[in-house]
Design a protein around this motif. Sequence first.
Motif, short mmCIF file in Angstrom:
data_model
loop_
_atom_site.label_atom_id
_atom_site.label_comp_id
_atom_site.label_asym_id
_atom_site.label_seq_id
_atom_site.Cartn_x
_atom_site.Cartn_y
_atom_site.Cartn_z
N LEU A 133 0.81 -1.21 0.00
CA LEU A 133 0.00 0.00 0.00
C LEU A 133 0.85 1.26 0.00
N ARG A 134 2.18 1.12 0.07
CA ARG A 134 3.05 2.27 -0.08
C ARG A 134 2.87 2.85 -1.49
N PRO A 135 3.01 4.17 -1.64
CA PRO A 135 2.60 4.83 -2.90
C PRO A 135 3.12 4.21 -4.18
N THR A 136 4.42 3.93 -4.24
CA THR A 136 4.98 3.39 -5.49
C THR A 136 4.42 2.01 -5.79
N ALA A 137 4.40 1.15 -4.77
CA ALA A 137 3.89 -0.21 -4.96
C ALA A 137 2.40 -0.18 -5.30
N TYR A 138 1.65 0.70 -4.63
CA TYR A 138 0.21 0.79 -4.88
C TYR A 138 -0.06 1.21 -6.32
N GLN A 139 0.65 2.20 -6.81
CA GLN A 139 0.45 2.65 -8.18
C GLN A 139 0.86 1.58 -9.19
N ARG A 140 1.87 0.78 -8.83
CA ARG A 140 2.27 -0.33 -9.70
C ARG A 140 1.13 -1.36 -9.80
N SER A 141 0.48 -1.61 -8.67
CA SER A 141 -0.65 -2.54 -8.68
C SER A 141 -1.80 -1.99 -9.52
N VAL A 142 -2.11 -0.71 -9.33
CA VAL A 142 -3.20 -0.10 -10.10
C VAL A 142 -2.92 -0.20 -11.60
N ALA A 143 -1.68 0.09 -11.98
CA ALA A 143 -1.33 0.02 -13.40
C ALA A 143 -1.48 -1.40 -13.94
N GLY A 144 -1.10 -2.39 -13.13
CA GLY A 144 -1.19 -3.77 -13.58
C GLY A 144 -2.62 -4.25 -13.70
N ILE A 145 -3.46 -3.90 -12.73
CA ILE A 145 -4.88 -4.29 -12.81
C ILE A 145 -5.55 -3.59 -13.98
N ARG A 146 -5.28 -2.31 -14.10
CA ARG A 146 -5.91 -1.53 -15.17
C ARG A 146 -5.53 -2.08 -16.55
N ALA A 147 -4.27 -2.45 -16.74
CA ALA A 147 -3.84 -2.96 -18.05
C ALA A 147 -4.62 -4.22 -18.43
N LEU A 148 -4.82 -5.12 -17.48
CA LEU A 148 -5.60 -6.32 -17.76
C LEU A 148 -7.07 -6.00 -18.00
N ASN A 149 -7.63 -5.14 -17.14
CA ASN A 149 -9.05 -4.83 -17.26
C ASN A 149 -9.39 -4.10 -18.55
N GLU A 150 -8.49 -3.23 -19.00
CA GLU A 150 -8.76 -2.50 -20.23
C GLU A 150 -8.83 -3.44 -21.44
N ASP A 155 -0.16 -8.11 -3.69
CA ASP A 155 -0.14 -6.91 -4.54
C ASP A 155 -1.35 -6.83 -5.47
N SER A 156 -2.31 -7.75 -5.28
CA SER A 156 -3.58 -7.77 -6.04
C SER A 156 -3.40 -8.05 -7.53
N LEU A 157 -2.22 -8.48 -7.94
CA LEU A 157 -1.96 -8.83 -9.34
C LEU A 157 -1.83 -10.34 -9.47
N PRO A 158 -2.25 -10.90 -10.60
CA PRO A 158 -2.04 -12.33 -10.83
C PRO A 158 -0.60 -12.62 -11.22
N ILE A 159 -0.26 -13.89 -11.21
CA ILE A 159 0.99 -14.37 -11.80
C ILE A 159 0.65 -14.96 -13.16
#
Length: 423
Positions: free
Chosen positions: A103-120, A363-367
């Motif tokens: 949940l630290r800012p850099t890691a959190y934004q990395r997770s958001v970017a990863g989820i968003r890329a799959l969802n888009e 990190d809420s991202l899949p492998i």
Amino acid sequence: MLENPQPEIDIAVVGAGIIGVACALQLARQGRRVVVIDQQEPGMGASFGNAGHLATEQVFPIADLSILMRLPAMLMDPMGPLRLDWKYLPRALPWFTRLLLNLRPTAYQRSVAGIRALNESSLSAWQRLLATLARPELLREDGSLLVFERAESRQAIEGLQARMTQQQVPVDYWSADAVRKAAPQLSERIQGGLFFPRTGHFLDPYRVVCELVEAAKACGVTFLKRQVQDGQLQAQGVTLITDLGRLAARQVLIACGAHSARLTQALTGKKVPLDTERGYHLMLPHEQERLPFAVTSLERKFIMTPMADGLRLAGTVEFAGLDRPPNMQRAWQLHRLSHGLLRHELSAEDATPWMGFRPSLPDSLPIIDRVCGGKVLLAFGHQHLGLTQAAVTAELIAQLLSPVYMPQPAGLPALERYRLDRF
């Protein structure tokens, strides 16, 4: 087949849920000889009872910093929307520690970017996959609605809309009148909501798995009901040890959701921080026509999805591991949560409760990866977005194995974010 030292199987897929079956179909269509192995019939795990929502709007990780304030309630309230069984706390603590670190800012934004890329990429991937089955009608692309009831929730809704817009998630604010016009069965208590036009819902998630299974069988895929107990890397590929003997394959794809960690460690030597969000649903068979699309309550934290066989109430997260028996009162609690949300109370006559395991990484991202010299493929850890991301995951796995000259769908996300070696 079970004792063949020179594998005739190209790929053994471990896991017959929506992700494993979608991957098996894609790989078979590339001309590979594929076997799918699961201790249950296809689609009878988490894929059977998910909320049915194509949740492309859910681009944020499964938790934020408010989880710290909610921890006492998680431990004390057995019916709360987010529940941590206190008996499971010692085992869950390392996972939650890693969750908080992410949940630290850099890691959190990395997770958001990863989820968003799959969802888009998810909606277009599902459109392509269902088109190949000639069953596009299984997915209703009619959007979804997040409603709120309390005036003091408006600030949270507006803040969420701003965050969604920042992430380029299509979202519209609906007034109370607009909500009632689109969904007149909802209560007068509704103050407004957010409508997400690029989402949808499946009329029967289990039927989708069954359609994929039939298509896979038509492409030569074999389905075996076995329990995979262990695995070994061999010079010629991989040997899986099952309750009915050994099975040799040139490659293995681990796609068995919340049960994937042990086999992954046996084959790769990597201990994956995989835990499970136990999710519940309550199926109301006499409420087929109540809602036009999926509706989520901001305050009550559950979703109602219209399906062919009724209205599915789903939600709540329980951390209690894979072994503890389900607490079906949590499923029935979903009906109590619906009281007052609609003009007329929902009928629970002949309702059926259910519980399943959502595979979650901190990190809420899949492998999604190919390791061990290409012998081991991985596709698990999609948390509550397994149904949403299944079709695009299958395309990514096919991309990992396809020759460079084979055409690939445009716009697939880069795989670096989903590698095993991030742990």
